[in-house]
Design an enzyme around this catalytic site. Sequence first.
Site, short mmCIF file in Angstrom:
data_model
loop_
_atom_site.label_atom_id
_atom_site.label_comp_id
_atom_site.label_asym_id
_atom_site.label_seq_id
_atom_site.Cartn_x
_atom_site.Cartn_y
_atom_site.Cartn_z
N LEU A 271 78.76 74.31 73.99
CA LEU A 271 78.59 75.63 73.38
C LEU A 271 78.19 75.43 71.93
CD1 LEU A 271 81.47 78.09 74.42
CD2 LEU A 271 79.02 78.51 74.55
N ASP A 272 77.23 76.21 71.44
CA ASP A 272 76.81 76.11 70.04
C ASP A 272 78.00 76.30 69.10
OD1 ASP A 272 74.20 75.81 70.90
OD2 ASP A 272 73.75 77.94 70.70
N LYS A 273 77.90 75.72 67.92
CA LYS A 273 78.97 75.86 66.93
C LYS A 273 79.26 77.32 66.61
CE LYS A 273 80.28 74.34 62.26
NZ LYS A 273 79.87 73.53 61.07
N ALA B 6 78.87 79.84 68.57
CA ALA B 6 79.19 80.61 69.78
C ALA B 6 80.65 80.44 70.16
CB ALA B 6 78.31 80.16 70.94
N ARG C 264 69.50 81.19 73.30
CA ARG C 264 68.75 81.28 72.04
C ARG C 264 67.25 81.31 72.31
NH1 ARG C 264 69.90 76.45 68.72
NH2 ARG C 264 70.83 75.52 70.58
#
Length: 247
Positions: free
Chosen positions: A51-53, A55, A186
């Site tokens: 998971l993105d930072k 998110a 994204r």
Amino acid sequence: MNGIIPLFKPKGVTSAAFLDLFKSFLFRVIKGESGKKRKRKRMKVGHGGTLDKGAEGVLVVGIGDGCKELKNFLEGSKKYCVTGKLGAATDTYDSSGTVTSEMPFDKVTIEKFTSVVNKFTGAILQKPPIYSALKFEGQRYSDLARQGCPPEPQLRPVTIYNVECTEFKPPLFKLNVHCSSGTYIRSLVHDIGQELESRAHVIDLCRSQQGQFLLSDALKQEDWSLDNVNKLMVVTKSKRLKDRKSV
């Protein structure tokens, strides 16, 4: 301890750093339970899907032998709730990056927006963001991008099962996305912006489901305890996991 558990990853921490926090917690509680002083042993802990930072949401974690089973349990689809912003594109495709281009969005109506979003359902080819955890010749694309020499990511086949617009208040919009593993939300938002003849980037992202695990299943950090981990942790032959239907 051997099994799989869904955790809630908050915003502002990378998946790897969050995993280290959980691993340290496990070592402390297990050491406390034993009541013995001993050297720290290597504990297998891994996650099934970064998971993105920026998110938040479901991060499925394998413990011990559970690490070997992550792929088996995560072949299902994923669901996200995302907030996007029209008018500007960034190099990271989200609000953490630098604006690379701007275009007006005043002609984007709800009808046009819905029509364009619908074009992205089904099997599509998607180009991942340059700033991603994907690797090129052993190095992460994001690391290569920071070094100023990122290769162009290749198009990859993904499937968008459903996209629902839940709010449209330009420049902001909200989508619920049901997609296959490997999909970059994204990139989806970025591509929607371009198709609208405008630009767009993500400003908020939550993974609400990963494989068979729901957001309501995910254990929050403030609730970490040995009892809660044992209650939520499932193993390969767990009846609970077998009985639950994959989406």
